[in-house]
Structure formats: C-alpha cells, structure tokens
Design an enzyme around this catalytic site. Structure first.
Site, PDB file in Angstrom:
ATOM      1  N   LYS A  43       0.851  -1.206   0.000  1.00  0.00           N
ATOM      2  CA  LYS A  43       0.000   0.000   0.000  1.00  0.00           C
ATOM      3  C   LYS A  43       0.882   1.249   0.000  1.00  0.00           C
ATOM      4  O   LYS A  43       0.584   2.230  -0.695  1.00  0.00           O
ATOM      5  CB  LYS A  43      -0.936  -0.014   1.227  1.00  0.00           C
ATOM      6  CG  LYS A  43      -2.022  -1.080   1.119  1.00  0.00           C
ATOM      7  CD  LYS A  43      -2.810  -1.285   2.419  1.00  0.00           C
ATOM      8  CE  LYS A  43      -3.772  -2.462   2.276  1.00  0.00           C
ATOM      9  NZ  LYS A  43      -4.563  -2.739   3.481  1.00  0.00           N
ATOM     10  N   GLN A  84      -4.843  -1.829   9.816  1.00  0.00           N
ATOM     11  CA  GLN A  84      -4.654  -3.133   9.174  1.00  0.00           C
ATOM     12  C   GLN A  84      -5.125  -4.246  10.105  1.00  0.00           C
ATOM     13  O   GLN A  84      -4.768  -4.282  11.287  1.00  0.00           O
ATOM     14  CB  GLN A  84      -3.174  -3.316   8.798  1.00  0.00           C
ATOM     15  CG  GLN A  84      -2.913  -4.518   7.909  1.00  0.00           C
ATOM     16  CD  GLN A  84      -3.543  -4.414   6.524  1.00  0.00           C
ATOM     17  OE1 GLN A  84      -3.679  -3.337   5.974  1.00  0.00           O
ATOM     18  NE2 GLN A  84      -3.950  -5.534   5.954  1.00  0.00           N
ATOM     19  N   ASP A 137     -11.259   2.235   4.382  1.00  0.00           N
ATOM     20  CA  ASP A 137     -11.550   0.812   4.172  1.00  0.00           C
ATOM     21  C   ASP A 137     -13.042   0.531   4.034  1.00  0.00           C
ATOM     22  O   ASP A 137     -13.428  -0.595   3.704  1.00  0.00           O
ATOM     23  CB  ASP A 137     -11.026  -0.004   5.362  1.00  0.00           C
ATOM     24  CG  ASP A 137      -9.636  -0.575   5.109  1.00  0.00           C
ATOM     25  OD1 ASP A 137      -9.312  -0.864   3.949  1.00  0.00           O
ATOM     26  OD2 ASP A 137      -8.896  -0.743   6.099  1.00  0.00           O
TER      27      ASP A 137
END
Ligand code: GUN
Length: 291
Positions: free
Chosen positions: A53, A97, A120
C-alpha cells in the site's frame, strides 16, 4: 470453451492512472491527499500488504503516514492513535490493518475511525449505508475491486444469480450487498451450507472468498459462469486462490487468476477511496465517479 481471463493487473493500473490524475489536480490546488495507516502486531501478511500500500501511495503522490505501535499496545493506546488521526487535518483516509493482536478489541478500533475518513469502508455507518441500498461514500476495497472488474468486463448483473462463498465482514457480506444493489439475486454460502457444489452451480456469478486453496473445482461451476477468486493463501512462497484454475478455466465464461486478478484491485480501490474522501472533505465535492 475456455474462460476469458480477467486481467486485474491491467484494470488496477487503469484505476491507479485515474486516481493519480486526481491526486495531481488536487495537489496542484494545494490539497495533497493523505492516508493514515495503523499497523500493529506481527502478522507477516499484514506487513507485506502495508508495504505494498505504501509503495502504491508513493507512486500516486498520496501522503502515507505509517504508525506502528508496539505489539503489546492496548485498545486504549490504539484508540488514542485513531483519535489523533481523526483530528489530523492532513489525513483524509485512515486504515487499521487487520488482524489486530488479540488483546485489542478490533470492533472498538474500527468504530473509532471517523466515517468520513474510513478509507476501508469498514465503519458501521458506511457498511450500514451499503446495507440500506444507498450508495455509501466508500466501499471496502476488495469487494469494490471485484465489482469494478465485473463492470469493466461487461459481465451482466441485472437478474443474474450470484453466489458468494464466505460471510466475512470485510469481503463476503459487502460483496453480497454490492451484487444485490446491482440487481443480482444473491445467495451467501458458508461453512455450514448444505450441498455447497449444488448451490454454487446455480451461479451466473460465483465469488469465492473462503481461504481454502483450490477448493472450487469444475463441479462447483455452471458452464459460462463468471468466477471471481478472492483467495490469497500463501503456499510455498507463492499465493494460491480458492479456485482450481486448471479444472475451472475450461468451464467458466470468465475467471480472475491468482495472482493478478482481485489482489491488485484492493490497493487501487483503497487509493480511490482515499482520494474520494479527500475531495469530499477538503475540496468541496466528490470527484467524477469511477462507478
Ligand atoms: N486485512 C485483510 N484485508 C484488509 C483490508 O482490506 N484492510 C485492512 N485494514 N485490513 C485487512
């Protein structure tokens, strides 16, 4: 017949190109999109995904603000960090994450992210908007990426029978809702589903998000169906999908390969979300939609 192989690498490159252009125009107007990232714990997959990322963010000119709190951090420690990112004017998107270490209450942390910085799409507000059938500002990167592949390959959705195997909060459930919002007739399957192959064989669109390498063989696939493989299980230094490509490719109409199918789309859509959130919050409007 042999399936059309859906080139996720090429579609992801096209999405990144479009997102990069928006980053340039926002930056030229004095607004550089910023992504705040929290990586906590020693999950080897997470470290790789976050590195990836960061690489893509750098390529696109998105600020990548990585935080790596100690593995033994508490829920309160991570909550405070998320609050700091929530307040940071230069941060447009936040991701935590997953998985988090087990002493941390992941729900508390996911819920702490401001919904208008939720890159997200995991926050209950954004998930709830999706469940309502409204178009939320952001959708989780992996299912959004699958939809983008279906759209760019002109796979018919309206009235199609769609079967999603897997009911996780970050892939299976949002995927099913997106397909439903696209006018598919949707079934969600899971580990307790009776006669899974028979249910899967009804699918015009079959999405495998199980995490069991090679489980979906030709017996699960209706001839001509579109098979989307979300599996990315590390096996002997490579990644393997949930679909047994050798047996499914001669039967399916379309197939996403692993690697090079859904995987590259997840990161591209995360960057898309970050830039969309930036444009919405700081530049007074959502940019022309990819969707
Ligand atoms: N873990 C597995 N997939 C994802 C993802 O898309 N986002 C985050 N934050 N964690 C993940």
């Amino acid at each position: 017949m042999s399936a059309v192989i859906i080139d996720g690498k090429a579609v992801a490159a096209a999405v990144r190109g479009e997102v990069g252009e928006r980053v340039r125009s926002l930056t030229a107007a004095g607004v550089r999109p910023g992504l705040g990232v929290v990586l906590c714990g020693d999950d080897p997959g997470s470290a790789t995904y976050v590195r990836n990322k960061g690489r893509v963010a750098e390529q696109l000119g998105v600020r990548f603000d990585l935080h790596t709190p100690a593995d033994d951090s508490s829920t309160a420690d991570l909550h405070a960090l998320v609050e700091q990112l929530n307040r940071d004017e230069g941060i447009d998107g936040i991701i935590v994450q997953l998985p988090l270490p087990k002493q941390i209450d992941a729900d508390v942390i996911v819920d702490a992210v401001r919904p208008d910085k939720d890159a997200d799409g995991f926050h209950p507000f954004n998930f709830g908007r999706l469940a309502e059938g409204a178009r939320p500002p952001v959708v989780a990167g992996t299912p959004a990426g699958c939809m983008e592949l279906l759209r760019r390959y002109d796979v018919p959705l309206r009235g199609a029978r769609a079967v999603v195997v897997g009911r996780s909060a970050i892939v299976g459930r949002p995927m099913a809702l997106l397909l439903l919002n696209g006018d598919c007739t949707v079934t969600i399957c899971h580990s307790r589903t009776v006669d899974l192959p028979a249910v899967c064989r009804e699918a015009d669109i079959l999405v495998a998000a199980i995490g069991r390498p090679g489980m979906i063989t030709a017996d699960y696939v209706k001839p001509g169906a579109c098979v989307i493989d979300v599996g990315i299980t590390p096996v002997d230094g490579t990644v393997r999908g949930d679909v047994d490509r050798a047996s499914v490719e001669p039967v399916a109409g379309w197939l996403t390969p692993v690697p090079g199918g859904v995987g590259p789309m997840t990161v591209a859509m995360l960057m898309y979300n970050t830039v969309a959130l930036c444009a919405a919050r700081r530049a007074g409007g959502v940019p022309a939609s990819l969707r």
